[in-house]
Design a protein around this motif. Sequence first.
Motif, short mmCIF file in Angstrom:
data_model
loop_
_atom_site.label_atom_id
_atom_site.label_comp_id
_atom_site.label_asym_id
_atom_site.label_seq_id
_atom_site.Cartn_x
_atom_site.Cartn_y
_atom_site.Cartn_z
N MET A 133 0.74 -1.02 -0.01
CA MET A 133 -0.02 0.17 -0.20
C MET A 133 0.95 1.30 -0.15
SD MET A 133 -3.18 -0.95 0.68
CE MET A 133 -4.05 -2.56 1.26
N SER A 134 0.45 2.20 -0.88
CA SER A 134 1.32 3.42 -0.62
C SER A 134 0.16 4.53 -0.90
CB SER A 134 2.23 3.75 -1.92
OG SER A 134 1.51 3.50 -2.94
N LEU A 135 0.59 5.52 0.12
CA LEU A 135 -0.43 6.73 0.19
C LEU A 135 0.25 7.95 -0.22
CD1 LEU A 135 -2.89 6.63 2.40
CD2 LEU A 135 -1.45 7.72 4.08
N ILE A 136 -0.63 8.44 -1.10
CA ILE A 136 -0.30 9.90 -1.89
C ILE A 136 -0.64 10.99 -1.35
CG2 ILE A 136 0.11 10.87 -4.37
CD1 ILE A 136 0.05 8.00 -5.20
N THR A 137 -0.01 11.92 -0.86
CA THR A 137 -0.77 13.32 -0.25
C THR A 137 -1.07 13.88 -1.65
OG1 THR A 137 0.73 13.23 1.50
CG2 THR A 137 -0.21 15.16 1.02
N VAL A 138 -2.15 14.35 -1.70
CA VAL A 138 -2.70 15.26 -2.80
C VAL A 138 -2.89 16.76 -2.32
CG1 VAL A 138 -4.37 15.56 -4.43
CG2 VAL A 138 -3.46 13.49 -3.78
N GLU A 139 -3.58 17.03 -1.42
CA GLU A 139 -4.05 18.38 -0.87
C GLU A 139 -4.29 19.35 -2.19
OE1 GLU A 139 -4.31 19.82 2.03
OE2 GLU A 139 -3.67 18.01 3.32
N ARG A 140 -5.31 19.06 -3.11
CA ARG A 140 -5.84 19.89 -4.12
C ARG A 140 -7.08 19.91 -4.08
NH1 ARG A 140 -3.36 16.97 -9.15
NH2 ARG A 140 -5.00 18.20 -10.37
N LYS A 141 -7.43 21.35 -4.33
CA LYS A 141 -9.04 21.74 -4.47
C LYS A 141 -9.88 21.12 -5.57
CE LYS A 141 -8.96 26.47 -2.65
NZ LYS A 141 -9.20 27.87 -3.15
N ILE A 142 -10.81 20.36 -5.13
CA ILE A 142 -11.56 19.70 -6.27
C ILE A 142 -12.01 20.64 -7.30
CG2 ILE A 142 -13.87 18.45 -6.61
CD1 ILE A 142 -13.56 17.35 -3.50
N LEU A 143 -12.29 21.97 -7.15
CA LEU A 143 -12.82 22.77 -8.32
C LEU A 143 -11.57 23.66 -8.81
CD1 LEU A 143 -16.40 23.80 -6.82
CD2 LEU A 143 -15.83 22.19 -8.76
N GLU A 144 -10.35 23.12 -8.74
CA GLU A 144 -9.27 24.00 -9.12
C GLU A 144 -9.30 24.37 -10.35
OE1 GLU A 144 -5.91 21.61 -8.10
OE2 GLU A 144 -6.06 20.32 -9.94
N LYS A 145 -9.68 23.45 -11.26
CA LYS A 145 -9.72 23.67 -12.58
C LYS A 145 -10.84 24.77 -13.11
CE LYS A 145 -11.57 20.78 -15.70
NZ LYS A 145 -11.78 19.39 -16.24
N ASN A 146 -12.02 24.79 -12.49
CA ASN A 146 -12.72 25.79 -12.54
C ASN A 146 -12.37 27.13 -12.06
OD1 ASN A 146 -15.88 26.65 -12.99
ND2 ASN A 146 -15.25 27.43 -11.07
N ASP A 147 -11.77 27.28 -10.78
CA ASP A 147 -11.21 28.36 -10.25
C ASP A 147 -10.23 29.10 -10.93
OD1 ASP A 147 -13.03 27.89 -8.37
OD2 ASP A 147 -11.50 27.34 -6.77
N PRO A 204 -25.06 27.13 -7.78
CA PRO A 204 -24.13 28.08 -8.40
C PRO A 204 -23.42 28.77 -7.19
CG PRO A 204 -26.47 28.38 -9.34
CD PRO A 204 -26.40 27.26 -8.34
N ALA A 205 -23.70 28.51 -5.86
CA ALA A 205 -22.88 29.14 -4.93
C ALA A 205 -21.52 28.70 -4.96
CB ALA A 205 -23.57 28.67 -3.61
N ALA A 206 -21.35 27.67 -5.49
CA ALA A 206 -19.73 27.24 -5.54
C ALA A 206 -19.01 27.17 -6.58
CB ALA A 206 -19.90 25.39 -5.39
N TYR A 207 -19.37 27.81 -7.59
CA TYR A 207 -18.68 27.89 -8.99
C TYR A 207 -18.48 29.49 -9.08
CZ TYR A 207 -19.52 23.11 -9.87
OH TYR A 207 -19.58 21.79 -9.94
N ASP A 208 -17.24 29.75 -9.12
CA ASP A 208 -16.81 31.07 -9.49
C ASP A 208 -16.71 31.22 -11.05
OD1 ASP A 208 -15.48 33.46 -9.80
OD2 ASP A 208 -13.64 32.89 -9.18
N LEU A 209 -17.32 32.21 -11.64
CA LEU A 209 -17.22 32.20 -12.94
C LEU A 209 -16.16 33.59 -13.77
CD1 LEU A 209 -21.49 32.22 -13.59
CD2 LEU A 209 -19.51 30.45 -13.54
N GLY A 210 -15.82 34.17 -12.70
CA GLY A 210 -14.79 35.30 -12.93
C GLY A 210 -15.56 36.84 -12.94
N GLU A 211 -16.73 36.32 -12.22
CA GLU A 211 -17.37 37.95 -11.80
C GLU A 211 -16.59 38.73 -10.98
OE1 GLU A 211 -18.49 34.65 -11.14
OE2 GLU A 211 -18.86 34.71 -8.97
N GLU A 212 -17.09 39.84 -10.93
CA GLU A 212 -16.67 40.77 -9.78
C GLU A 212 -17.39 40.78 -8.62
OE1 GLU A 212 -13.93 42.69 -9.59
OE2 GLU A 212 -13.62 42.11 -11.93
#
Lengths: 114, 217
Positions: free
Chosen positions: B1-15, B125-133
Amino acid sequence: MHEVSIAQEIIEIVKDYLPKNNHVSVKSVRVEIGEFSNILPDALSFGFKVLTNITDMKDTELIISKVPLTVKCRDCENISILDEPFFFCHSCESANVEILTGTELKVIEIELND
Amino acid sequence: MSLITVERKILEKNDEIANINREKFRFKGMFTLNLVSSPGSGKTSLIEQTIKILKGKLNIAVIEGDVQTNLDAQRIDALGVSVVQIVTNGACHLDAMLVRDAFQKLINIDINLLFIENVGNLVCPAAYDLGEEMKVVIISTTEGDDKPLKYPAIFRNSEVLVINKIDLIPYVNCNIDTIIMNALSINSGLKIFEVSCTSMEGINEWCEYLLYKVKSQ
């Protein structure tokens, strides 16, 4: 109802860590989901199961760690854990608070079967 | 078994794409709003009435998001304003990639004020940044005064609350002070407008605010 989209993003991130041309199976994926992230853990688990069902990840377990909603008061610096999302400091009742935790949507770690 | 640390935001691509959108919008000198509400609260009506008042003063464009049909785009097009319709085919929210692709059709147009009308939904829609001000959440008096408590994330993540259909208050079981009190308990910094897109009450104040925002961008 966007849990399936979130499950898809989790799968895409996991794929980045799998060696190419080498069959390694993923035992589990651990994610952190904040209490204030609008994600229903059961719906996320269901979405993950459906999306992985006919893939190499069909036996992968999705482990969800929930993170409580906490805020820090900008006036008295007290940190409060909020059971409900009423954004007031539990010490001085100021509404001038910032969220410390509770909005997380993160992939924390992946465990591989060697 | 090997454990890989990831620590990435799930919505990083969207953000990441949302941040690129935001840079692009700012570079063009645009002020961009992401309008979120339940279906039927009056997002499109608010945009229509705003266009009627500000059309001579600002160059406005609209990106419309709906699960099906281009009915909203037709309403905006009838006012002579550039509009792009996104049909999500079932998806309950817009994401930054959809907005990036839609904006390609507006890239050569001179715009000061861009409205992005999200899919009618107070949750996703609360979770998704679209690039708005900023996000603007709209509720109408017919929905009841408990909505901020039931859908707190969108009220927390928005900078402005527009309460629409105030002309119907005599006929519905809704206390406007309760809406405001509930909304401020979620987000004490909310800027609040009380409007009716039918009687036009409060629309001028909202438009003055937008003018100020565009000019101070």
